[in-house]
Design a protein around this motif. Structure first.
Motif, PDB file in Angstrom:
ATOM      1  N   SER A 161      74.300  59.395  46.752  1.00  0.00           N
ATOM      2  CA  SER A 161      73.171  60.040  47.423  1.00  0.00           C
ATOM      3  C   SER A 161      71.835  59.566  46.849  1.00  0.00           C
ATOM      4  CB  SER A 161      73.278  61.558  47.304  1.00  0.00           C
ATOM      5  OG  SER A 161      73.319  61.949  45.936  1.00  0.00           O
ATOM      6  N   THR A 162      71.784  59.397  45.521  1.00  0.00           N
ATOM      7  CA  THR A 162      70.557  58.927  44.870  1.00  0.00           C
ATOM      8  C   THR A 162      70.262  57.497  45.260  1.00  0.00           C
ATOM      9  OG1 THR A 162      70.978  60.370  42.970  1.00  0.00           O
ATOM     10  CG2 THR A 162      69.402  58.584  42.653  1.00  0.00           C
ATOM     11  N   TRP A 163      71.299  56.671  45.290  1.00  0.00           N
ATOM     12  CA  TRP A 163      71.126  55.260  45.641  1.00  0.00           C
ATOM     13  C   TRP A 163      70.611  55.126  47.073  1.00  0.00           C
ATOM     14  CZ3 TRP A 163      73.098  51.812  49.240  1.00  0.00           C
ATOM     15  CH2 TRP A 163      72.838  50.451  48.980  1.00  0.00           C
ATOM     16  N   LYS A 164      71.182  55.888  47.991  1.00  0.00           N
ATOM     17  CA  LYS A 164      70.742  55.826  49.386  1.00  0.00           C
ATOM     18  C   LYS A 164      69.296  56.289  49.512  1.00  0.00           C
ATOM     19  CE  LYS A 164      75.276  56.396  51.573  1.00  0.00           C
ATOM     20  NZ  LYS A 164      76.121  57.268  52.428  1.00  0.00           N
ATOM     21  N   TYR A 165      68.930  57.324  48.758  1.00  0.00           N
ATOM     22  CA  TYR A 165      67.559  57.833  48.800  1.00  0.00           C
ATOM     23  C   TYR A 165      66.578  56.768  48.310  1.00  0.00           C
ATOM     24  CZ  TYR A 165      63.505  60.805  47.913  1.00  0.00           C
ATOM     25  OH  TYR A 165      62.259  61.341  47.911  1.00  0.00           O
TER      26      TYR A 165
END
Length: 239
Positions: A161-165
């Motif tokens: 989720s952090t990487w996509k953000y």
């Protein structure tokens, strides 16, 4: 016209070398670093004029890096079953890293120029140059963040989720590339430079068309996702 030619040549290189980029990415990272080092050598010392002219287009003017970012951008506008996306998706991260390496030398070169002006006489900087500098700083930060998070080891270490953000900031990055280019080239284009005007026109079409197509792809993917969900629900009811 120079930018359009380099964009076409970069697309041709990616099409020919796609398998090599996927299987031996470090070879191409090394080549990109070597080009940066050669460019730095030419700036500090000297190189033959034809080589300096080539390096100027590749590194100093950032045309190859921009072309690679455009290829990475446009990968997302094609459907997942298209041949272009199937070719580009596996090497999207590698192309981003190569582009970041080449862009790094471009950024450091101009940052040095800006720092020299700021240190010696801040008053000579006009509003256009100041805006360009501020955008350049934001681009430099995003370049580092996106480049580092494109490395597969870093991606695996991050929460999905952090990487996509973080990767969503690429849209801001792409938009700022054009605005930075606009601020840099507009004065020359206004004075009648055909090359500057052509570059701005081509870039405006490419970047503008991308955001239109990306929105269309988003709507189509969203609609397809809803349809799939409805089919699953209907199948569940029938069962």
């Amino acid at each position: 016209m120079t930018f359009l030619l380099i964009l076409l040549l970069t697309c041709l290189w990616v099409a020919i070398a796609s398998r090599s980029i996927r299987s031996m990415p470090w070879l191409w990272y090394g080549i990109a670093i070597a080009i940066d080092v050669l460019y730095a050598y030419g700036v500090i010392w000297t190189l033959p004029t034809p080589m300096l002219q080539l390096l100027s287009a590749i590194v100093q003017r950032g045309m190859v890096a921009t072309s690679l970012f455009i290829i990475v951008m446009y990968c997302g506008v094609f459907s997942e079953d298209s041949g272009i996306r199937r070719t580009l998706s596996p090497i999207r991260a590698e192309l981003s890293i190569i582009a970041c390496i080449l862009a790094l030398a471009h950024c450091l070169n101009y940052l040095n120029s800006y720092l020299g002006v700021l240190t010696n006489n801040f008053a000579v900087i006009n509003d256009n140059q100041l805006a360009s500098l501020l955008i350049a700083v934001v681009l430099f930060v995003l370049l580092i963040v996106l480049g580092v998070t494109s490395v597969r080891a870093v991606k695996r270490a991050m929460k999905a989720s952090t990487w996509k953000y973080v990767q969503k900031s690429a849209y801001v990055f792409f938009a700022l590339i054009y605005f930075h280019e606009l601020l840099i080239l507009y004065p020359s284009a206004a004075k009648g430079s055909g090359d500057a005007l052509t570059t701005l026109t081509v870039s405006g079409i490419i970047f503008g068309f991308y955001f239109v197509l990306r929105f269309v792809r988003y709507r189509q993917d969203k609609k397809a996702g809803q349809s799939t969900y409805e089919i699953i629900e209907l199948q569940g009811e029938e069962i």
